[in-house]
Every structure is written in C-alpha cells, then in structure tokens.
Design a protein around this motif. Structure first.
Motif, PDB file in Angstrom:
ATOM      1  N   ARG A 100      47.757  42.465  47.444  1.00 26.23           N
ATOM      2  CA  ARG A 100      46.338  42.162  47.646  1.00 26.23           C
ATOM      3  C   ARG A 100      45.633  41.965  46.303  1.00 26.23           C
ATOM      4  NH1 ARG A 100      41.678  45.460  48.205  1.00 26.23           N
ATOM      5  NH2 ARG A 100      40.073  44.554  49.551  1.00 26.23           N
ATOM      6  N   GLN A 101      45.960  42.825  45.346  1.00 26.89           N
ATOM      7  CA  GLN A 101      45.347  42.712  44.024  1.00 26.89           C
ATOM      8  C   GLN A 101      45.721  41.399  43.349  1.00 26.89           C
ATOM      9  OE1 GLN A 101      47.097  44.850  40.706  1.00 26.89           O
ATOM     10  NE2 GLN A 101      45.076  45.720  40.218  1.00 26.89           N
ATOM     11  N   GLN A 102      46.997  41.011  43.483  1.00 28.99           N
ATOM     12  CA  GLN A 102      47.437  39.764  42.876  1.00 28.99           C
ATOM     13  C   GLN A 102      46.684  38.575  43.456  1.00 28.99           C
ATOM     14  OE1 GLN A 102      49.415  39.450  40.337  1.00 28.99           O
ATOM     15  NE2 GLN A 102      49.558  37.210  40.313  1.00 28.99           N
ATOM     16  N   ALA A 103      46.471  38.608  44.782  1.00 23.35           N
ATOM     17  CA  ALA A 103      45.733  37.520  45.423  1.00 23.35           C
ATOM     18  C   ALA A 103      44.294  37.463  44.936  1.00 23.35           C
ATOM     19  CB  ALA A 103      45.778  37.706  46.944  1.00 23.35           C
ATOM     20  N   GLN A 104      43.687  38.635  44.741  1.00 21.19           N
ATOM     21  CA  GLN A 104      42.309  38.677  44.265  1.00 21.19           C
ATOM     22  C   GLN A 104      42.193  38.184  42.826  1.00 21.19           C
ATOM     23  OE1 GLN A 104      41.259  42.793  44.904  1.00 21.19           O
ATOM     24  NE2 GLN A 104      40.383  42.382  46.906  1.00 21.19           N
ATOM     25  N   LEU A 105      43.136  38.589  41.984  1.00 14.02           N
ATOM     26  CA  LEU A 105      43.051  38.234  40.572  1.00 14.02           C
ATOM     27  C   LEU A 105      43.338  36.762  40.325  1.00 14.02           C
ATOM     28  CD1 LEU A 105      44.742  41.315  38.837  1.00 14.02           C
ATOM     29  CD2 LEU A 105      42.305  40.852  39.168  1.00 14.02           C
ATOM     30  N   THR A 106      44.086  36.132  41.217  1.00 13.62           N
ATOM     31  CA  THR A 106      44.413  34.714  41.039  1.00 13.62           C
ATOM     32  C   THR A 106      43.486  33.799  41.829  1.00 13.62           C
ATOM     33  OG1 THR A 106      46.070  34.881  42.816  1.00 13.62           O
ATOM     34  CG2 THR A 106      46.843  35.185  40.557  1.00 13.62           C
ATOM     35  N   PRO A 212      40.548  38.275  34.423  1.00 11.79           N
ATOM     36  CA  PRO A 212      40.371  38.084  35.870  1.00 11.79           C
ATOM     37  C   PRO A 212      39.968  39.397  36.536  1.00 11.79           C
ATOM     38  CG  PRO A 212      42.397  37.044  35.129  1.00 11.79           C
ATOM     39  CD  PRO A 212      41.896  37.861  33.971  1.00 11.79           C
ATOM     40  N   GLN A 213      38.940  39.337  37.361  1.00 13.27           N
ATOM     41  CA  GLN A 213      38.432  40.549  38.008  1.00 13.27           C
ATOM     42  C   GLN A 213      38.185  40.351  39.498  1.00 13.27           C
ATOM     43  OE1 GLN A 213      35.233  42.454  35.722  1.00 13.27           O
ATOM     44  NE2 GLN A 213      35.862  41.270  33.941  1.00 13.27           N
ATOM     45  N   GLY A 214      38.846  39.369  40.073  1.00 14.45           N
ATOM     46  CA  GLY A 214      38.631  39.116  41.488  1.00 14.45           C
ATOM     47  C   GLY A 214      37.213  38.655  41.751  1.00 14.45           C
TER      48      GLY A 214
END
Length: 232
Positions: A100-106, A212-214
């Motif tokens: 989930r974090q990876q999706a938000q940061l990208t 990147p911070q989402g």
C-alpha cells in the motif's frame, strides 16, 4: 524425541527464530522512526534506508518465515498452530502495508496542493525565504475533490481550521493565516496558507521536502477546507 530427551525442543527453537524473523520488519520500522524522531540518525537513514529498503526485504523474509512456521505447525497443531497463524497474520499485514505504501509513494499526486492552481495563495516573505533556503517544492497543483470555500471566512475560522488539521499557526491576520504541520512518523513538514478574499477563501499546502509523500499535501488541504466549511 530429541537427543536431549525433551520431545519437540528442536522444533520449539526453530519456531522461535521464525517468529523473530516475522517480527523483524515491524521492529526495524519502530526503531527507524524512534531514531529519526530523537535525532539519532537522519531521515535518509531512518526512512529511505532502514524503512523503505531494508524493511521491505525483511517483510518479504517474514512472509517466507510465516509460511515455514505454518508448515512446521502441522506436526503439532495444538501447540504450534496458534503461533503459526499469528505469524501469518502479522507477516501478511506487514507486506500489505508495504504494498500500500509503495502504491501511495509512486502515485502521481502533488507535493504542492491548492484550491487555486492558476492563482495560488502566496506565502509570507519570511515563510517564502525559509522555503527557498530548503529548496522546497513550489508548483501549485489541483487535487481531486479539493475546492475553494465560496465565501469570505473570518480570520478566527481560518486559524481554527489550521489547528484542527494539525497545524501549528505561524502567522494569523485578517486576510491570510499560515501554519506548519509536522508528520508523526518521520517528522516531514508541510506549510499551509489560507487566503481570505471577499466571496472566496483559498487554501494551499506544500511539503518542505521533495521526497515522495503520497497524498499528504492533498489530504491536509482537504482537512483545512473541511474545517473552514464547518466554521460557518
């Protein structure tokens, strides 16, 4: 029975190591956060290296360890079954959070969010100078669902909206208020400005850091707008 005469002793030791492997990623993230917050190391070490790089690999190792624990538990379901299931739940949750974090940061979301991209509120001279020294983002952009307040709010309402959104008010005036928000996990900061004009109030939230911070900027801007709407 093992050579020591105690049945299952070897399996118990093996399960213990698997449990530690499952818990390694969450423990590392906790240590990384605390170390960053207390100044033991930089955010580059705590967030970028320990959490986003090392922690991700430990999360995958934890998932593999949970699968091994589940296989081992079939030999003694009553004693080892609950431990194996708990390991699987923790490891899946950890990997899920990383995904989930990876999706938000990208995701393609702005670090500089505003209700008025074509005529964004400007920061005060002191704030602008501070941000320029940090080379903070400066590219006002729109966010989905973020709209101005179509009325002139009171200055007290703007100040209250900033505080309710978690900002520390830095400057408050009749037509503009500014605040600073510090994130809980790694202390990443965002600046905010509320501009008050006849018939319209606009908001701008901008990260101080280019990492990147989402959707943090958009999310914080929406909180402020919600507070302005609630302060009718």
């Amino acid at each position: 029975m093992s050579q020591s005469g105690k049945p299952g002793k070897g399996r118990g030791i093996g399960m213990g190591w698997l449990v530690l492997t499952v818990l390694a990623a969450p423990l590392l993230v906790f240590i990384a956060v605390m170390g960053t917050r207390f100044g033991l190391w930089s955010i580059d070490v705590g967030r970028e290296l320990l959490t986003l790089q090392v922690g991700r690999w430990l999360a995958l190792a934890g998932l593999a360890a949970a699968v091994l624990a589940l296989m081992m538990a079939f030999r003694d379901l009553r004693r080892l079954g609950p431990v194996a299931v708990a390991c699987l739940v923790v490891s899946l949750a950890t990997v899920g959070l990383y995904v989930r974090q990876q999706a938000q940061l990208t995701a393609a979301v702005p670090l500089d969010a505003t209700t008025a991209p074509a005529d964004a509120p400007g920061y005060s001279a002191d704030m602008a100078e501070r941000r320029a020294a940090l080379r903070a983002p400066d590219a006002p952009s729109a966010c989905p669902g973020l709209a101005p307040v179509q009325r002139q709010v009171a200055s007290e309402t703007a100040t209250a909206a900033l505080e309710e959104a978690g900002f520390t008010v830095q400057k408050a005036g009749l037509f503009q208020s500014e605040g600073m928000h510090e994130g809980f996990w790694f202390g990443l900061r965002h600046d905010a400005v509320v501009r008050i004009r006849p018939g319209r109030t606009d908001v701008r939230v901008t990260a101080r850091d280019g990492r990147p911070q989402g959707d943090a900027a958009c999310r914080l801007a929406r909180k402020i707008v919600d507070g302005l709407q609630a302060g009718r």
